[in-house]
Design an enzyme around this catalytic site. Structure first.
Site, mmCIF file in Angstrom:
data_model
loop_
_atom_site.group_PDB
_atom_site.id
_atom_site.type_symbol
_atom_site.label_atom_id
_atom_site.label_comp_id
_atom_site.label_asym_id
_atom_site.label_seq_id
_atom_site.Cartn_x
_atom_site.Cartn_y
_atom_site.Cartn_z
ATOM 1 N N ASP A 264 -3.332 5.429 6.071
ATOM 2 C CA ASP A 264 -4.031 6.327 6.768
ATOM 3 C C ASP A 264 -5.063 6.112 7.872
ATOM 4 O OD1 ASP A 264 -4.686 9.064 7.447
ATOM 5 O OD2 ASP A 264 -5.976 9.223 5.432
ATOM 6 N N ARG B 262 1.210 12.139 -8.921
ATOM 7 C CA ARG B 262 1.599 10.958 -8.925
ATOM 8 C C ARG B 262 2.805 10.668 -9.201
ATOM 9 N NH1 ARG B 262 -2.812 7.656 -7.015
ATOM 10 N NH2 ARG B 262 -4.723 8.103 -8.027
ATOM 11 N N ASP C 156 -1.587 10.825 -4.927
ATOM 12 C CA ASP C 156 -2.117 11.879 -5.619
ATOM 13 C C ASP C 156 -3.191 12.807 -4.840
ATOM 14 O OD1 ASP C 156 -4.463 9.900 -5.293
ATOM 15 O OD2 ASP C 156 -5.633 11.217 -6.741
ATOM 16 N N GLY D 25 -6.770 3.345 7.465
ATOM 17 C CA GLY D 25 -6.586 1.899 7.288
ATOM 18 C C GLY D 25 -7.848 1.472 6.739
ATOM 19 N N ASN D 26 -8.947 2.069 6.376
ATOM 20 C CA ASN D 26 -9.938 1.249 5.963
ATOM 21 C C ASN D 26 -9.863 0.434 4.774
ATOM 22 O OD1 ASN D 26 -11.860 2.358 7.805
ATOM 23 N ND2 ASN D 26 -12.339 4.429 6.777
ATOM 24 N N THR D 27 -9.098 1.152 3.709
ATOM 25 C CA THR D 27 -8.913 0.287 2.462
ATOM 26 C C THR D 27 -8.012 -0.849 2.860
ATOM 27 O OG1 THR D 27 -8.407 2.506 1.511
ATOM 28 C CG2 THR D 27 -7.937 0.686 0.168
ATOM 29 N N LEU D 28 -7.191 -0.839 3.626
ATOM 30 C CA LEU D 28 -6.148 -2.088 4.095
ATOM 31 C C LEU D 28 -6.944 -3.285 4.650
ATOM 32 C CD1 LEU D 28 -2.511 -0.688 4.869
ATOM 33 C CD2 LEU D 28 -3.066 -2.654 3.342
ATOM 34 N N LYS E 83 0.831 6.830 8.536
ATOM 35 C CA LYS E 83 0.650 8.053 9.132
ATOM 36 C C LYS E 83 0.455 7.971 10.783
ATOM 37 C CE LYS E 83 -1.522 11.099 5.892
ATOM 38 N NZ LYS E 83 -2.794 11.815 5.450
ATOM 39 N N GLU F 155 0.750 -1.265 -0.100
ATOM 40 C CA GLU F 155 0.052 -0.100 0.077
ATOM 41 C C GLU F 155 0.941 1.223 0.001
ATOM 42 O OE1 GLU F 155 -2.432 1.238 -0.881
ATOM 43 O OE2 GLU F 155 -4.118 1.345 0.557
HETATM 44 P P1 IMP Z 1 -7.078 4.695 4.070
HETATM 45 O O1 IMP Z 1 -7.718 6.305 4.840
HETATM 46 O O2 IMP Z 1 -6.150 4.386 4.948
HETATM 47 O O3 IMP Z 1 -8.149 3.917 3.638
HETATM 48 O O4 IMP Z 1 -6.382 5.366 2.983
HETATM 49 C C1 IMP Z 1 -7.214 5.314 1.729
HETATM 50 C C2 IMP Z 1 -6.449 6.091 0.639
HETATM 51 O O5 IMP Z 1 -6.147 7.480 0.756
HETATM 52 C C3 IMP Z 1 -4.934 5.715 0.495
HETATM 53 O O6 IMP Z 1 -4.680 4.637 -0.327
HETATM 54 C C4 IMP Z 1 -4.294 7.016 -0.406
HETATM 55 O O7 IMP Z 1 -4.548 6.535 -1.877
HETATM 56 C C5 IMP Z 1 -5.425 7.968 0.018
HETATM 57 N N1 IMP Z 1 -4.722 8.941 1.155
HETATM 58 C C6 IMP Z 1 -4.425 8.802 2.338
HETATM 59 N N2 IMP Z 1 -3.738 9.792 3.031
HETATM 60 C C7 IMP Z 1 -3.208 10.444 1.863
HETATM 61 C C8 IMP Z 1 -2.112 11.547 1.587
HETATM 62 O O8 IMP Z 1 -1.651 12.225 2.632
HETATM 63 N N3 IMP Z 1 -2.103 11.996 0.373
HETATM 64 C C9 IMP Z 1 -2.567 11.275 -0.760
HETATM 65 N N4 IMP Z 1 -3.415 10.482 -0.472
HETATM 66 C C10 IMP Z 1 -3.807 9.931 0.765
HETATM 67 MG MG MG Z 2 -5.959 8.989 -4.030
#
Ligand code: IMP
Ligand code: MG
Length: 190
Positions: free
Chosen positions: A114, A176, A170, A116-119, A142, A110
């Protein structure tokens, strides 16, 4: 052919950054270290890297080449919809695996950990294919509180809660291709 000592023009996107956190050279050095570590840890295993589209593409491609043992890689797609005022997010899968990972040693790749929802969603999905082992490598981590923390076995760099771009990350599909990681000037997204 005339040769010039002039450098190629700088990418104008760099002007939108407040600060560069990690240079191209720092990133390359860290990815090499991670690749060596993974090669050591998976020497006698049956490794498959699974990158999460699209942010992990740069990290996956560099990391794969830094892992000097035989392995395969595949990609999964995920899209997270910010739920308006709701604190939760819905993550939908846009591309499934092509490779059968049953009984194999999988590392999810990954760009950033952030919320962690996606993971968490993809980790659960890949688990349904019964890999022998399932670990996570995230290029950035993060520092923030999380409801359901995951164990991230390999971390490139830990960062504060700032919005970063570059090296696959992005803002509205831009930035990117920057070879460094930088903090995006908040005026860009206000
Ligand atoms: P999650 O919140 O962990 O599910 O993150 C989802 C997605 O949000 C990540 O895979 C990134 O593509 C995007 N993302 C989260 N934080 C950032 C950031 O600081 N910059 C750009 N994209 C981010
Ligand atoms: Mg993105």
């Amino acid at each position: 052919m005339t040769r010039t000592t002039e450098l190629p023009p700088a990418d104008p996107q760099l002007a939108d950054l407040d600060q560069i956190l990690f240079s191209k050279g720092q990133i390359a050095a860290r990815v090499t270290e991670l690749g060596e570590q993974i090669a050591e840890d998976y020497r006698d295993k049956n490794l498959v890297l699974v990158g999460i589209l699209k942010g992990s593409m740069m990290f996956l491609s560099d990391l794969s080449r830094a892992i000097r043992i035989p392995h395969e890689y595949d990609l999964v797609g995920a899209h997270s919809y910010k739920g308006g005022t709701k604190p939760t997010e819905h993550v939908s899968i846009t591309k499934d695996l092509d490779i059968n990972v049953e009984g194999r040693d999988v590392i999810l790749i990954e760009d950033i950990y952030d919320t962690g929802n996606t993971l968490a969603t993809i980790h659960t999905m890949i688990g349904l294919y019964h890999p022998k082992s399932l670990a996570i490598a995230s290029f950035l981590y993060k520092a923030r509180p999380r409801a359901r923390p995951l164990d991230i076995k390999y971390v490139g760099f830990e960062i504060d809660e700032v919005f970063v771009v570059g090296y696959g990350l992005d803002y509205r599909e831009r930035y990117r291709n920057l070879p460094c990681i930088g903090v995006l000037n908040s005026e860009i997204y206000q």
